[in-house]
Design an enzyme around this catalytic site. Structure first.
Site, PDB file in Angstrom:
ATOM      1  N   GLY A 205       0.825  -1.208   0.000  1.00 34.89           N
ATOM      2  CA  GLY A 205       0.000   0.000   0.000  1.00 34.89           C
ATOM      3  C   GLY A 205       0.850   1.244   0.000  1.00 34.89           C
ATOM      4  N   ASN A 206       0.228   2.370   0.255  1.00 35.62           N
ATOM      5  CA  ASN A 206       0.980   3.623   0.346  1.00 35.62           C
ATOM      6  C   ASN A 206       0.311   4.552   1.344  1.00 35.62           C
ATOM      7  OD1 ASN A 206      -0.930   5.494  -1.116  1.00 35.62           O
ATOM      8  ND2 ASN A 206      -0.597   3.959  -2.711  1.00 35.62           N
TER       9      ASN A 206
END
Ligand code: CTP
Length: 397
Positions: A205-206
């Site tokens: 993810g980020n």
């Protein structure tokens, strides 16, 4: 849209008065000029000094013995919009009946501008037929009623009657001021960071919070657009925003491509993973099996897909860059965008998770326009105004 607008914040006497201080701050952040009027009973809950410290101007509490002999009419003429928050049952009753014995009801009675009312009271009082009659009267008179909602009330009670949050009141004020630059348009917005499965419990993810995309969606909806918000995070509630929840880049691509066909504008603010695990594990990866080998493959380029559409929407991308904007200019051209919003995520106050953002607007032709550090809500509103203007100038219908 609130920048430079005159807002009279009228506070009546309920426990939600403390939230009026926060509302004042949000309005100021959005660039509005705020003057407060406070009933005497409201000052049991929020000190006039607190309001003065926030707005920079002493609030007015009395109709008489002021430097101005007629403060209510002066303020009503000055106002572009009046917001009564909180509006108690008694204040609503006065407004519905044209009574004007205190500064709040007198200012409202003298007004010709839009008036937004945010009720706050105990459930029994809200549900009482007298209050409901008054609400109907106020609506019929053209007042914008926002809320109430359900939740904690004074004295530990819980139920309907709680004032809506200041952010929702700001949205209602913007709507009442009526920027309709996107009336009849269909706008697609993407928001949040995608999650690419490694196994059923883990993902790549980020740090994107989705706040910027949400702000764009709200601003477009307030400007009259029918908005589709494709998002991986919690979405704002707005009657003109339809939400499609997704998780991965592939799901986001499918949803954006489907809804962007035939749309007027697409603003792709999501932080999309460029690569995903090629073969996500079906079962949970076990520690005992040792470090896994995760092979990556590219995700679909959502922007490129929209850009290649026949009769494509006016297309706006975001680019998180570090350092100069040169890379952003090249990106705007390479990606076939109409407009690129570049932000330097390394700067304090900008980028992921913050409430503010400092962006540079970039055209494929190489024009750049740096905006000062603003709240994300304000960046959203300015961006929507900019898009509406540019799309109209480009003569697209
Ligand atoms: N974007 C997209 N699909 C992807 C990746 C990004 O549509 N698979 C969109 C983002 O929503 C954003 C824009 O492309 O509006 C720019 O994202 P960015 O990650 O900066 O673009 P990249 O092409 O990945 O650029 P870089 O070369 O910096 O990795």
């Amino acid at each position: 849209m609130l920048a430079g607008r005159h807002v009279v914040l009228a506070v009546s006497g309920g426990v939600a008065a403390f939230k009026a201080a926060y509302l004042a701050r949000r309005l100021l952040e959005a660039g509005a000029e705020v003057r407060a009027v406070m009933t005497h009973s409201s000052q049991n809950f929020l000190g006039a000094q607190s309001m003065a410290a926030i707005t920079g101007i002493e609030p007015i509490s009395d109709l008489f013995h002021q430097a101005d002999v007629s403060p209510h009419t002066s303020l009503a003429r000055w106002a572009d919009v009046i917001v009564v928050a909180p509006a108690t049952a008694a204040t609503m009753a006065r407004m519905a009946n044209g009574l004007s014995e205190d500064i709040v009801s007198a200012t409202v009675l003298a007004a010709t501008c839009p008036v937004v009312v945010a009720p706050a009271m105990h459930t029994e009082m809200w549900e009482h037929p007298a209050t409901q009659r008054n609400v109907e009267t106020l609506r019929a008179d053209g007042y914008v009623i926002v809320g109430p909602t359900s939740g904690a009330l004074a004295g530990g009670d819980v139920g309907e009657g709680r004032m809506v949050e200041p952010e929702d009141i700001v949205t209602a004020i913007s709507g009442a001021l009526g920027d309709r630059s996107m009336a009849g348009w269909r706008v697609v917005v993407s928001a949040g960071g995608t999650r690419e499965a490694i196994d059923p419990v883990r993902y790549i993810g980020n740090r994107s919070s989705g706040k910027m995309g949400n702000a764009v969606a709200i601003a477009a909806a307030d400007a009259g657009a029918a908005v589709t918000l494709v998002t991986t995070v919690a979405a704002p509630k707005h009657p003109s925003i339809e939400v499609i929840e997704v998780e991965s880049a592939q799901e986001m691509a499918d949803a954006v491509w489907k809804t962007a066909a035939g749309a007027d504008v697409a603003v792709l603010a999501a932080a999309v993973a460029d690569f995903r695990p090629a073969d996500p594990a079906v079962g949970k990866l076990r520690r005992a099996e040792g470090p896994p080998q995760v092979n990556l493959e590219p995700t679909p380029d959502i922007l490129a897909g929209v850009s290649a559409m026949e009769d494509r929407p006016y297309l706006v991308g975001f680019a998180a860059e570090v350092g100069s904007v040169d890379a952003a200019v090249a990106k705007a051209t390479r990606k076939g965008l109409d407009l690129l919003v570049a932000n330097d995520v390394a700067r304090p106050g900008s980028g992921f998770g913050t409430e503010t953002n400092e962006v540079t607007i970039v055209t494929p032709g190489g024009d750049t326009e740096a905006w000062e550090l603003l709240s994300k809500a304000e960046v959203g509103r300015r961006l929507i105004a900019e898009i509406a203007k540019r799309r109209n100038e480009a003569g697209r219908t």
